[in-house]
Design a protein around this motif. Structure first.
Motif, short mmCIF file in Angstrom:
data_model
loop_
_atom_site.label_atom_id
_atom_site.label_comp_id
_atom_site.label_asym_id
_atom_site.label_seq_id
_atom_site.Cartn_x
_atom_site.Cartn_y
_atom_site.Cartn_z
N ALA A 1 49.08 -16.59 0.24
CA ALA A 1 48.33 -15.37 -0.08
C ALA A 1 47.03 -15.40 0.70
O ALA A 1 46.20 -16.29 0.50
CB ALA A 1 48.05 -15.29 -1.58
N ASP A 2 46.85 -14.45 1.62
CA ASP A 2 45.59 -14.35 2.37
C ASP A 2 44.59 -13.58 1.51
O ASP A 2 44.89 -12.48 1.04
CB ASP A 2 45.80 -13.59 3.67
CG ASP A 2 46.57 -14.39 4.71
OD1 ASP A 2 47.35 -15.27 4.33
OD2 ASP A 2 46.40 -14.10 5.91
N LEU A 3 43.40 -14.16 1.35
CA LEU A 3 42.42 -13.56 0.43
C LEU A 3 41.10 -13.31 1.15
O LEU A 3 40.63 -14.15 1.92
CB LEU A 3 42.21 -14.52 -0.75
CG LEU A 3 41.15 -14.14 -1.79
CD1 LEU A 3 41.63 -14.52 -3.18
CD2 LEU A 3 39.82 -14.84 -1.50
N CYS A 4 40.53 -12.13 0.89
CA CYS A 4 39.19 -11.82 1.38
C CYS A 4 38.44 -11.10 0.27
O CYS A 4 39.04 -10.56 -0.66
CB CYS A 4 39.26 -10.96 2.64
SG CYS A 4 37.64 -10.80 3.45
N ALA A 5 37.12 -11.12 0.34
CA ALA A 5 36.30 -10.42 -0.65
C ALA A 5 35.17 -9.72 0.08
O ALA A 5 34.63 -10.25 1.07
CB ALA A 5 35.73 -11.40 -1.68
N ILE A 6 34.83 -8.53 -0.40
CA ILE A 6 33.78 -7.73 0.22
C ILE A 6 32.78 -7.34 -0.85
O ILE A 6 33.16 -6.93 -1.96
CB ILE A 6 34.39 -6.47 0.88
CG1 ILE A 6 35.32 -6.92 2.03
CG2 ILE A 6 33.32 -5.56 1.43
CD1 ILE A 6 36.62 -6.24 2.06
#
Ligand SMILES: [Zn+2]
Length: 203
Positions: free
Chosen positions: A37-42
Motif C-alpha cells: 500500500a503506497d501511502l502519502c499525506a497532505i
C-alpha cells in the motif's frame, strides 16, 4: 476512547483518499496479504500546502525504515503521522518511488495501471494540487538494501489481515494506492485491495 468511524475499500490497482482530523487514527489493512500500500499525506498550514516526505523522515529519524512510535515528517519537517501499531512483519519501504508509467514501459507493459497515476487521480478527485509527486511510504513492501548495496524488491511477506495503525498529528488528506505491480514478485504476483478503517477519538 477510540471509536470506529468508517471504512474505505480500495480496489486492486487503484487509489483513494480520506480526510483525517488531528487525533484521528487510521488502520491500513492488507486483507488478503502480500499487498503493498503506497501511502502519502497532505496537510495545510494556512494557505501553505505541505506533504509527507520520505527523505525528510529518513533525515529526522535517522533511519531507513519506520519504527514503532516514531513519526512520518513533512517536506517542511512537521510530524504528520505517528506509527502507533505495526501488525506486520514487513520493514515498510521509504526508498522507492511510486510505480509509474516508465517502470511498466521498461517492462514492456505500456498503459499499465500504476500507483503514480492512481495517486494523481485520487488527488484530482479530492480537488488537491501538489507541485510535485512525492515518493510514498510503501507499506508492507520488502525491499531492504542488500549487503552489497543493491536494492531488490522481494515478495511481500505480509499475512492476510496484516496492518498498521497511524495517528494523524495534523488535519490532513491521506492518499493510499493498492500497488499495481503484477509482473514482479512485489505483491506476491497478484494484486489485491487495501482497506482503511478510520477511528476517531471521543472523550
Ligand atoms: Zn505501485
Amino acid at each position: 476512547m477510540i471509536v470506529f468511524q468508517s471504512k474505505i475499500d480500495i480496489d486492486p490497482q487503484s487509489g483513494g483518499s480520506v480526510r483525517l482530523n488531528k487525533g484521528d487514527h487510521v488502520r491500513v489493512i492488507d486483507p488478503e496479504g502480500q499487498q503493498v500500500a503506497d501511502l502519502c499525506a497532505i496537510a495545510w498550514t494556512g494557505a501553505t500546502i505541505d506533504w509527507l516526505s520520505t527523505s525528510q523522515t529518513r533525515d529526522i529519524t535517522e533511519r531507513l525504515f519506520p519504527r514503532l512510535g516514531e513519526c512520518f515528517y513533512s517536506e517542511r519537517g512537521h510530524p504528520l503521522l505517528t506509527l502507533v501499531e505495526d501488525n506486520s512483519p514487513c520493514p515498510h519501504d521509504m526508498l522507492f518511488p511510486a510505480c509509474n508509467r516508465g517502470l511498466y514501459d521498461r517492462a514492456g507493459l505500456p498503459d499499465h495501471p500504476n500507483c503514480r497515476d492512481n495517486f494523481l487521480a485520487a488527488l484530482q478527485a479530492a480537488k488537491v494540487a501538489l507541485p510535485i509527486v512525492p515518493d510514498p511510504v510503501n507499506l508492507f513492501q520488502c525491499s531492504e538494501p542488500q549487503s552489497d548495496g543493491r536494492l531488490e524488491v522481494a515478495a511481500s511477506i505480509n499475512p492476510a489481515g496484516g496492518n498498521v495503525l497511524l495517528r494523524a498529528e495534523e488535519d490532513l488528506l491521506l492518499v493510499v494506492t493498492a500497488c499495481s505491480v503484477d509482473h514482479h514478485p512485489t505483491n506476491g504476483g497478484r494484486c489485491t485491495g487495501i482497506t482503511l478503517e478510520i477511528l476517531s477519538l471521543h472523550p
